[in-house]
Design a protein around this motif. Structure first.
Motif, PDB file in Angstrom:
ATOM      1  N   THR A   3       0.866  -1.176   0.000  1.00  0.00           N
ATOM      2  CA  THR A   3       0.000   0.000   0.000  1.00  0.00           C
ATOM      3  C   THR A   3       0.902   1.226   0.000  1.00  0.00           C
ATOM      4  OG1 THR A   3      -0.113  -0.019   2.421  1.00  0.00           O
ATOM      5  CG2 THR A   3      -1.871  -1.162   1.234  1.00  0.00           C
ATOM      6  N   ASP A   4       0.315   2.393  -0.205  1.00  0.00           N
ATOM      7  CA  ASP A   4       1.107   3.621  -0.256  1.00  0.00           C
ATOM      8  C   ASP A   4       1.766   3.873   1.096  1.00  0.00           C
ATOM      9  OD1 ASP A   4       2.073   6.305  -0.607  1.00  0.00           O
ATOM     10  OD2 ASP A   4       0.607   6.565  -2.206  1.00  0.00           O
ATOM     11  N   THR A   5       3.054   4.188   1.073  1.00  0.00           N
ATOM     12  CA  THR A   5       3.821   4.394   2.305  1.00  0.00           C
ATOM     13  C   THR A   5       3.922   5.853   2.717  1.00  0.00           C
ATOM     14  OG1 THR A   5       5.836   4.424   0.969  1.00  0.00           O
ATOM     15  CG2 THR A   5       5.208   2.323   1.966  1.00  0.00           C
ATOM     16  N   MET A   6       3.328   6.757   1.945  1.00  0.00           N
ATOM     17  CA  MET A   6       3.431   8.189   2.238  1.00  0.00           C
ATOM     18  C   MET A   6       2.624   8.532   3.486  1.00  0.00           C
ATOM     19  SD  MET A   6       4.674  11.098   1.209  1.00  0.00           S
ATOM     20  CE  MET A   6       4.396  12.873   1.301  1.00  0.00           C
ATOM     21  N   ILE A   7       3.200   9.369   4.351  1.00  0.00           N
ATOM     22  CA  ILE A   7       2.512   9.859   5.554  1.00  0.00           C
ATOM     23  C   ILE A   7       2.355  11.370   5.450  1.00  0.00           C
ATOM     24  CG2 ILE A   7       2.583  10.023   8.066  1.00  0.00           C
ATOM     25  CD1 ILE A   7       4.429   7.657   8.140  1.00  0.00           C
ATOM     26  N   PRO A   8       1.158  11.959   5.677  1.00  0.00           N
ATOM     27  CA  PRO A   8      -0.108  11.233   5.811  1.00  0.00           C
ATOM     28  C   PRO A   8      -0.682  10.938   4.431  1.00  0.00           C
ATOM     29  CG  PRO A   8      -0.487  13.563   6.094  1.00  0.00           C
ATOM     30  CD  PRO A   8       0.994  13.409   5.868  1.00  0.00           C
ATOM     31  N   SER A   9      -1.638  10.011   4.363  1.00  0.00           N
ATOM     32  CA  SER A   9      -2.273   9.687   3.100  1.00  0.00           C
ATOM     33  C   SER A   9      -3.607   9.010   3.378  1.00  0.00           C
ATOM     34  CB  SER A   9      -1.383   8.765   2.265  1.00  0.00           C
ATOM     35  OG  SER A   9      -2.053   8.354   1.096  1.00  0.00           O
ATOM     36  N   SER A  10      -4.603   9.330   2.547  1.00  0.00           N
ATOM     37  CA  SER A  10      -5.916   8.684   2.657  1.00  0.00           C
ATOM     38  C   SER A  10      -6.105   7.649   1.547  1.00  0.00           C
ATOM     39  CB  SER A  10      -7.025   9.740   2.576  1.00  0.00           C
ATOM     40  OG  SER A  10      -6.938  10.464   1.355  1.00  0.00           O
ATOM     41  N   ASP A  11      -5.034   7.339   0.841  1.00  0.00           N
ATOM     42  CA  ASP A  11      -5.094   6.386  -0.261  1.00  0.00           C
ATOM     43  C   ASP A  11      -5.149   4.970   0.300  1.00  0.00           C
ATOM     44  OD1 ASP A  11      -4.838   4.920  -2.568  1.00  0.00           O
ATOM     45  OD2 ASP A  11      -3.280   6.203  -3.426  1.00  0.00           O
ATOM     46  N   ASN A  12      -6.242   4.239   0.028  1.00  0.00           N
ATOM     47  CA  ASN A  12      -6.417   2.895   0.564  1.00  0.00           C
ATOM     48  C   ASN A  12      -6.171   1.800  -0.475  1.00  0.00           C
ATOM     49  OD1 ASN A  12      -7.233   3.758   3.200  1.00  0.00           O
ATOM     50  ND2 ASN A  12      -9.228   4.304   2.333  1.00  0.00           N
ATOM     51  N   ARG A  13      -5.618   2.173  -1.634  1.00  0.00           N
ATOM     52  CA  ARG A  13      -5.406   1.177  -2.681  1.00  0.00           C
ATOM     53  C   ARG A  13      -4.309   0.176  -2.304  1.00  0.00           C
ATOM     54  NH1 ARG A  13      -4.213   4.874  -7.739  1.00  0.00           N
ATOM     55  NH2 ARG A  13      -3.233   6.132  -6.070  1.00  0.00           N
ATOM     56  N   VAL A  14      -4.430  -1.019  -2.889  1.00  0.00           N
ATOM     57  CA  VAL A  14      -3.451  -2.090  -2.683  1.00  0.00           C
ATOM     58  C   VAL A  14      -2.942  -2.519  -4.058  1.00  0.00           C
ATOM     59  CG1 VAL A  14      -3.056  -4.398  -1.749  1.00  0.00           C
ATOM     60  CG2 VAL A  14      -4.672  -2.859  -0.619  1.00  0.00           C
ATOM     61  N   TRP A  15      -1.630  -2.733  -4.172  1.00  0.00           N
ATOM     62  CA  TRP A  15      -1.033  -3.143  -5.447  1.00  0.00           C
ATOM     63  C   TRP A  15      -0.364  -4.503  -5.289  1.00  0.00           C
ATOM     64  CZ3 TRP A  15      -0.951   1.808  -3.581  1.00  0.00           C
ATOM     65  CH2 TRP A  15      -1.552   2.788  -4.384  1.00  0.00           C
ATOM     66  N   SER A  16      -0.440  -5.291  -6.347  1.00  0.00           N
ATOM     67  CA  SER A  16       0.143  -6.632  -6.344  1.00  0.00           C
ATOM     68  C   SER A  16       0.948  -6.823  -7.624  1.00  0.00           C
ATOM     69  CB  SER A  16      -0.960  -7.692  -6.252  1.00  0.00           C
ATOM     70  OG  SER A  16      -0.419  -8.992  -6.356  1.00  0.00           O
ATOM     71  N   MET A  17       2.184  -7.371  -7.477  1.00  0.00           N
ATOM     72  CA  MET A  17       3.077  -7.595  -8.616  1.00  0.00           C
ATOM     73  C   MET A  17       3.625  -9.012  -8.505  1.00  0.00           C
ATOM     74  SD  MET A  17       4.932  -3.845  -8.359  1.00  0.00           S
ATOM     75  CE  MET A  17       5.989  -4.033  -9.797  1.00  0.00           C
ATOM     76  N   ASP A  18       3.101  -9.911  -9.325  1.00  0.00           N
ATOM     77  CA  ASP A  18       3.452 -11.322  -9.267  1.00  0.00           C
ATOM     78  C   ASP A  18       4.736 -11.591 -10.062  1.00  0.00           C
ATOM     79  OD1 ASP A  18       3.348 -13.989  -8.748  1.00  0.00           O
ATOM     80  OD2 ASP A  18       1.685 -14.433 -10.102  1.00  0.00           O
ATOM     81  N   GLY A  19       5.648 -12.373  -9.467  1.00  0.00           N
ATOM     82  CA  GLY A  19       6.898 -12.715 -10.129  1.00  0.00           C
ATOM     83  C   GLY A  19       8.038 -11.790  -9.771  1.00  0.00           C
ATOM     84  N   TYR A  20       9.273 -12.167 -10.164  1.00  0.00           N
ATOM     85  CA  TYR A  20      10.438 -11.360  -9.774  1.00  0.00           C
ATOM     86  C   TYR A  20      11.277 -10.867 -10.953  1.00  0.00           C
ATOM     87  CZ  TYR A  20      12.962 -15.828 -10.239  1.00  0.00           C
ATOM     88  OH  TYR A  20      13.491 -17.003 -10.695  1.00  0.00           O
ATOM     89  N   PHE A  21      10.917 -11.179 -12.203  1.00  0.00           N
ATOM     90  CA  PHE A  21      11.650 -10.566 -13.304  1.00  0.00           C
ATOM     91  C   PHE A  21      10.815 -10.613 -14.584  1.00  0.00           C
ATOM     92  CE2 PHE A  21      12.354 -14.925 -14.210  1.00  0.00           C
ATOM     93  CZ  PHE A  21      12.801 -15.051 -15.517  1.00  0.00           C
TER      94      PHE A  21
END
Length: 483
Positions: free
Chosen positions: A249-267
């Motif tokens: 999720t977004d690591t910025m403080i503060p933030s109201s962004d509740n989105r979640v991101w997923s990235m499958d695999g490593y290359f």
């Protein structure tokens, strides 16, 4: 044969009403046993909750005065879910599980009864035929010749499968009686709990809990940073994707962004799934897809202030991709950084460059040849990706399972496999290090991504196709002065 169906329908209706009542009542029971304490200072008063242990909530660890007479209080920051230990809450959760189990049994019973009743209806004509032949044979025994007797015998053979169906009905009738007794017992327990709860004004208690949580969050902001002293048991959010990957999720403080991101695999991956909320991510719904202009390498990606920062495949270039505009805002080479599995973590996976964020901003963890394979930390400018400052930790990167930053301190695990622990800490504020011994449970035995999110103060991990979170405990000091 229709009577069992009526009983099942009535009990299922009762189950639905009980489940609905419990779902409405359970949230209001959270955190009824918390008490408050206060520590006064010369110019500020901080109010926090006192719980039995750090695992349950804020804990006053010690208090003292400085030479000027100002009050100093040391606390251990809690794990999440601070107000979920009320005994009534646990009791109701157990009852809800029983209700769900009974409901499932009733649904299975309902389905089987419907199926068997349909079978009985299908054999109704056959039964009438047999009944007619038996009546004819009874009225006129001389009409029962060898041929008609064989026909009657064949018809009776066709009715034999009905016997186990009828036996199942007898067993189901017993089950209905047993489930009825269980429902009665549940009703008695619920009535007892309801009588006990009658002495409380739960709306008032709910408001008090909300106020307490607001104060705790405010206190957390005042606390600022601390030293990692413990990691909770793993919380499995979802099982999805391949063995390797990353989610965030977004690591910025503060933030109201509740989105979640997923990235499958490593290359060589380019597809990023964006979920609207954590609840949507858990069930895999309500997502959009981003197709990155350049493939990624490793799993050390981070989302910071609405942009994805990742390492471009087969290079030491860092890319800043903006989700809203779906465009690359900036890309820059991380000078001297190894890539293409030159200096990965112990699990490999093109993990040469690990990007992360904490309370102090954006970081890159990597290694260069002049540093002889030891971990290098660089603080990055989020706008230009220029390196602002660099530290050589002296810790060999190939000996590290994973690493993450908390409050400007790099924490390194000694393995990505079962039995791993947080083994090494490097403090950028003092350019010093120490060896630590902070165990954590590697539930699925192969961690390929581990990052800290300063917004909710949890660790996000990708563990063998499972997306897992850990709460952290930080050792902190509350100063009740304005300095």
């Amino acid at each position: 044969m229709s009577v069992p169906l009526l009983k099942i329908g009535a009990v299922l209706s009762t189950m639905a009403m009980v489940t609905n009542w419990m779902s409405q009542t359970l949230p209001s029971l959270v955190g009824l046993n918390g008490t408050t304490i206060s520590r006064g200072g010369t110019s500020e008063r901080i109010v926090s909750a006192l719980y039995p242990s750090p695992e349950e909530g804020w804990q006053i660890y010690s208090s003292d005065q400085d030479p000027d007479g100002k009050c100093l209080c040391t606390v251990v920051a809690p794990a999440q879910n601070m107000c979920s230990r009320d005994p009534r809450s646990r009791q109701l959760r157990q009852l809800m599980e029983k209700v769900q189990n009974i409901t499932q049994s009733m649904e299975v019973l309902d389905l089987r009864t419907y199926r068997d009743l349909q079978y009985v209806r299908d054999t109704e004509n056959l039964m009438k035929t047999v009944d007619g032949k038996l009546k004819t044979a009874s009225d006129n025994p001389r009409s029962l010749n060898p041929k008609s007797f064989q026909e009657l015998k064949d018809k009776m053979t066709q009715l034999l499968p009905l016997l186990p169906v009828l036996e199942q009905y007898k067993a189901d009738a017993s089950m209905i009686l047993r489930l009825r007794d269980e429902v009665r017992n549940l009703s008695l327990v619920l009535m007892a709990i309801q009588e006990e709860m009658g002495a409380y004004d739960y709306e008032e208690l709910r408001q008090r809990v909300l106020l307490l949580e607001t104060r705790l969050h405010s206190c957390m902001q005042k606390l600022g940073c601390g030293k990692l002293t413990g990691v909770s048991n793993p919380i499995t959010v979802r099982a999805s994707g391949s063995r390797f990957g990353s989610w965030m999720t977004d690591t910025m403080i503060p933030s109201s962004d509740n989105r979640v991101w997923s990235m499958d695999g490593y290359f060589k991956g380019r597809r990023v799934l964006e979920f609207r909320t954590m609840a949507d991510f858990k069930i895999g719904l309500n997502f959009v897809q981003h197709l990155l202009p350049h493939p990624w390498a490793g799993t050390g990606h981070v989302v910071y202030n609405g942009s994805l920062f990742y390492n471009k495949y087969q290079s030491n270039i860092i890319i800043k991709y903006h989700f809203r505009s779906r465009s690359v805002l900036v890309q820059r080479s991380l000078s001297g950084a190894g890539y293409n599995n030159t200096f990965p973590y112990s699990w490999g996976g093109w993990s040469d460059i690990d990007l992360m964020a904490d309370e102090n901003g954006l970081w890159a963890v990597y290694t260069t040849i002049p540093n002889a394979g030891n971990i290098v930390i660089s603080r990055l400018d989020p706008q230009s990706l220029e390196v602002q400052q660099t530290w050589d930790t002296g810790f060999p990167k190939r000996s590290a399972g994973e690493a993450f930053m908390i409050c400007g301190t790099l924490y390194v695990t000694n393995s990505h496999l079962a039995g791993a622990k947080i083994y090494f800490a490097y403090y950028t504020n003092t350019s010093t290090y120490e060896y630590t011994d902070i165990p954590f449970h590697n539930q699925y035995s192969h961690i390929s991504m581990m990052d800290y999110n300063p917004r909710d103060r949890v660790l996000y991990t990708w563990n063998n196709g499972h997306q897992v979170m850990y709460n952290v405990t930080l050792f902190q000091v509350i100063k009740t002065s304005d300095d």
